[in-house]
Write an enzyme that holds these catalytic residues in place. Structure first.
Site, PDB file in Angstrom:
ATOM      1  CG  ASP A 146      -2.023   0.996   1.167  1.00 34.55           C
ATOM      2  OD1 ASP A 146      -2.179   1.629   0.104  1.00 34.55           O
ATOM      3  OD2 ASP A 146      -2.742   1.163   2.168  1.00 34.55           O
ATOM      4  CG  ASP A 177      -3.326   3.851  -3.463  1.00 32.86           C
ATOM      5  OD1 ASP A 177      -4.206   3.050  -3.818  1.00 32.86           O
ATOM      6  OD2 ASP A 177      -3.493   4.663  -2.533  1.00 32.86           O
ATOM      7  CD  GLU A 178      -5.486  -1.002  -1.517  1.00 26.28           C
ATOM      8  OE1 GLU A 178      -5.145  -1.790  -0.609  1.00 26.28           O
ATOM      9  OE2 GLU A 178      -6.515  -0.323  -1.469  1.00 26.28           O
TER      10      GLU A 178
END
Length: 366
Positions: free
Chosen positions: A16, A111-112
């Site tokens: 993350d 983003d993860e």
């Protein structure tokens, strides 16, 4: 190794990125470093914030907060207009780093992502070591930080990645999972929202240990189908695999020619070849499409597209070729020659308009 052993000994990493959008802005614009910034929203108090830097979070500012509320908490907050192209570019680079270690990558957003490194490409063997290497590479190559959670399943790995943010690395091994889950507050359980957490607390359910006292039937009675999920996760049980395949929105092909095409007949011959390639690709993936798009790049590099949607989903070469040829006939060439032609199929689904789906594609690690 049987299925149960496979589940028990999976090596799962959840990565993350830390305040991703805000961190990209602080990296690209040094004047923002160390400052309280919000990506999205406005200084006039309109709109909501997409994300905030850690400096802004110290004032209680978080994503989805209204700009008006954020200004009240931090009057000197700097608002930054989102640059999604920059975030997407960084996301692509990050995913390329992941692919150096495994092909089993399941992006959840820009983003993860989850990674299954049970069998890693480099033969490292240790998921914890791989996670540390990934974090290091992201820092060296992108000047950004990420937090990582490592465990034997997706649920625990995701919770672990949130424990020591920012720039954290947390491992929760098989022998520690149940005791860890028992101590966890219910609002920290991924999948338990604010409303459900409050409902749990009103019933005296504050931690995983409290939830664990209830039978599966009791949890289902209190929380519906989600009760099955809560019963498993409080025991650290999660059989879900890392799914690397995602639904694709389009399948196509294109060709740039060694010499520019001038005559319509030449273009038809090339479209025939391209249509056959497209037919092979969509049939290989067992798809049918309702929308055909023709792409044309002229000798001056100007590019145009023409599309048409149909009430019936198709996968045949004849239909694809005829549709592309008809779209070509609608274009006013104005005497220009053509250096590239392409055909794309999209809007996948069944023959009836009420049963369409998106198809399958690889999602960007966002």
């Amino acid at each position: 190794m049987n299925d149960e052993d496979e589940k028990r000994y999976r090596k799962i990493i959840h990565i993350d990125m830390d305040a991703f959008y805000a961190s990209v802005e602080q990296r690209d614009f040094p004047e923002y470093k160390g400052k309280a910034i919000a990506v999205g929203g406005s200084p006039e108090g309109r709109g909501v914030i997409a994300t905030a830097s850690y400096e802004a979070r110290q004032y209680g500012i978080h994503s989805a907060m209204s700009s008006k509320k954020a200004i009240q908490l931090c009057p000197f907050l700097i608002f930054v207009r989102p640059r999604f192209d920059a975030y997407k570019e960084a996301s692509i680079h990050i995913r390329e780093i992941f692919s150096r270690f495994t092909d089993l990558i399941q992006p959840l957003s820009l983003d993860e992502a989850y990674l299954d490194v049970t069998q890693d490409k480099l033969g490292i063997g240790s998921a914890l070591e791989i996670a540390a290497k990934i974090k290091q590479l992201i820092k060296e190559e992108l000047q950004l930080t990420a937090s990582a959670g490592v465990s034997i399943n997706k649920f625990v790995a995701k919770i672990a990645s949130d424990i020591n943010k920012p720039d954290g690395l947390t491992f929760i091994g098989p022998s520690k999972i149940e005791s860890f889950m028992e101590k966890l507050h219910v609002e920290k359980f991924h999948g338990v929202g604010k409303v459900t957490a409050e409902k749990m607390k009103l019933r005296g359910l504050h931690t995983g240990a409290d939830l664990k006292k209830l039978t599966e039937a009791e949890l289902v009675h209190l929380f519906g189908k989600s009760g099955h999920f809560y019963y498993k996760i409080v025991r650290g049980l999660d059989d879900r695999k890392v799914e690397s395949n995602r639904e694709t929105k389009s399948v196509g092909a294109e060709d740039t020619f060694s010499h520019d095409l001038v005559y319509e007949e030449e273009m038809h011959l090339e479209l025939e070849k391209i249509a056959r390639i497209v037919e092979t690709r969509i049939n290989k993936n067992q798809l049918k499409a309702r929308t055909i798009t023709l792409k044309i790049k002229f000798s001056d590099f100007r590019t145009i597209t023409r599309s048409k949607s149909f009430p019936r989903a198709i996968a045949s070469y004849d239909f694809i070729f005829q549709a592309a040829k008809n779209l070509l006939a609608t274009v006013d060439m104005q005497g220009q020659s053509v250096r590239l032609l392409g055909i794309t199929t999209s809007n996948f689904g069944e023959d009836t308009l009420g049963n369409q789906h998106e198809g399958y594609q690889g999602r960007l690690f966002s």
